[in-house]
Design a protein around this motif. Sequence first.
Motif, PDB file in Angstrom:
ATOM      1  N   LYS A  56     -97.312 -17.360  35.489  1.00  0.00           N
ATOM      2  CA  LYS A  56     -98.236 -18.354  34.926  1.00  0.00           C
ATOM      3  C   LYS A  56     -98.051 -18.466  33.420  1.00  0.00           C
ATOM      4  CE  LYS A  56    -102.407 -18.481  36.496  1.00  0.00           C
ATOM      5  NZ  LYS A  56    -103.832 -18.136  36.782  1.00  0.00           N
ATOM      6  N   ARG A  59     -94.987 -20.574  32.711  1.00  0.00           N
ATOM      7  CA  ARG A  59     -95.198 -22.004  32.957  1.00  0.00           C
ATOM      8  C   ARG A  59     -95.945 -22.668  31.805  1.00  0.00           C
ATOM      9  NH1 ARG A  59     -96.730 -20.256  38.132  1.00  0.00           N
ATOM     10  NH2 ARG A  59     -98.935 -20.662  37.634  1.00  0.00           N
ATOM     11  N   HIS A  60     -96.911 -21.966  31.256  1.00  0.00           N
ATOM     12  CA  HIS A  60     -97.760 -22.558  30.217  1.00  0.00           C
ATOM     13  C   HIS A  60     -97.331 -22.173  28.803  1.00  0.00           C
ATOM     14  CE1 HIS A  60    -100.853 -24.246  32.884  1.00  0.00           C
ATOM     15  NE2 HIS A  60    -100.663 -23.182  33.649  1.00  0.00           N
ATOM     16  N   TRP A  61     -96.244 -21.429  28.674  1.00  0.00           N
ATOM     17  CA  TRP A  61     -95.869 -20.927  27.350  1.00  0.00           C
ATOM     18  C   TRP A  61     -95.654 -22.042  26.326  1.00  0.00           C
ATOM     19  CZ3 TRP A  61     -96.782 -16.761  24.944  1.00  0.00           C
ATOM     20  CH2 TRP A  61     -96.084 -16.425  23.783  1.00  0.00           C
ATOM     21  N   ASP A  63     -97.098 -24.949  26.129  1.00  0.00           N
ATOM     22  CA  ASP A  63     -98.421 -25.450  25.748  1.00  0.00           C
ATOM     23  C   ASP A  63     -99.179 -24.427  24.908  1.00  0.00           C
ATOM     24  OD1 ASP A  63     -98.112 -27.893  27.045  1.00  0.00           O
ATOM     25  OD2 ASP A  63     -98.820 -27.075  28.953  1.00  0.00           O
ATOM     26  N   LEU A  94    -104.587 -23.824  31.452  1.00  0.00           N
ATOM     27  CA  LEU A  94    -104.052 -23.349  30.172  1.00  0.00           C
ATOM     28  C   LEU A  94    -104.928 -22.252  29.591  1.00  0.00           C
ATOM     29  CD1 LEU A  94    -102.124 -23.481  27.780  1.00  0.00           C
ATOM     30  CD2 LEU A  94    -103.456 -25.426  26.900  1.00  0.00           C
ATOM     31  N   ALA A  97    -104.248 -19.070  31.331  1.00  0.00           N
ATOM     32  CA  ALA A  97    -102.972 -18.476  30.926  1.00  0.00           C
ATOM     33  C   ALA A  97    -103.108 -17.768  29.576  1.00  0.00           C
ATOM     34  CB  ALA A  97    -101.897 -19.558  30.853  1.00  0.00           C
TER      35      ALA A  97
END
Length: 238
Positions: A56, A59-61, A63, A94, A97
Motif C-alpha cells: 500500500k 502504491r501511494h508513495w 502521492d 492516502l 497509507a
Amino acid sequence: MWDQGVCAALRARLGPLVAAGIAEADLPDQRLWRIDPAADYGALSTAAHGKVDLAKLRRHWPDILRVVASVYTGTVSAYDVMRMLQRDGHPTPLGDAIAGYGRIFKSLHILAYLDDETYRRDIKAIRNLQEGRHSLAARLFHGRKGEIYQRYHKGMEDQLGALGLVLNCVVLWNTRYLNAALDSLRAQGYPVADDDVARLSPFMRRHLGVHGKYSFALPELAGGLRDLRDPDAADDDQ
C-alpha cells in the motif's frame, strides 16, 4: 498517526518534543508494528501484532511525496492536509497509507524509549516543561474558569493568541529576574550549584497576582529591574 507519517516523510525524526506524548504510563496501551508477519521478535512478539502494508505504501508513495512537498513549501497548510486525509471521520486510502508509514517510526520510537535511558530522561524533562507551561497558562487564563466562550473560530484564535502573548511576557519577566537573582547570589558569595540552576523553571507562578487592578504604565526603574529581595529575609507568602 498521520502527523508522524508526514514528519517521517519530511525526514524529521520523531524527537523527544513530539515523543513526549507517550510516557511510561502509556506503554501498556501502545502496540508495535511489524513488516514481516512471520518474524520472531521474542518477548516483543506479542506487542508487535500490527502489520505495515508495504504494498500500500508503494502504491501511494508518489502521492505521499506530493503531500509532503506541498506542506514543506507552504503550498498547503498542515491543517488542510489533515482535513484532506479523512472523509466522514474515516481516513482516505492516502491517509491510511501515510498513517502506515508513520507506524514504522512510532515503533522505532517506542523501542528506543524502552532501550535508551537517556532518551527517557529527555522525554521526561520535556513533559515536565510542557506541564509547567500549561499550569502557568491556567493560572493566567483564570476568567470564566479558563474556558473559551467565543462563538467563532477567529474569536477563539484571538483569545488564545492573547494568552500566548501574555504567557511569553511572563516567561521573559521570570527569566530576566532569575538571571539577575543568580548573578546577585554569586556576587555575594552564596553557593550556586549548576545542577540546581538547571532545575529552575521560568514557568513559576506563585508570585503572580491575577486579581485586582492592572497597570500598564512603565515604572521608572534604575537599571531596568526592580530591587531584588534579601535572600536572608523571611519568606513572604502574601
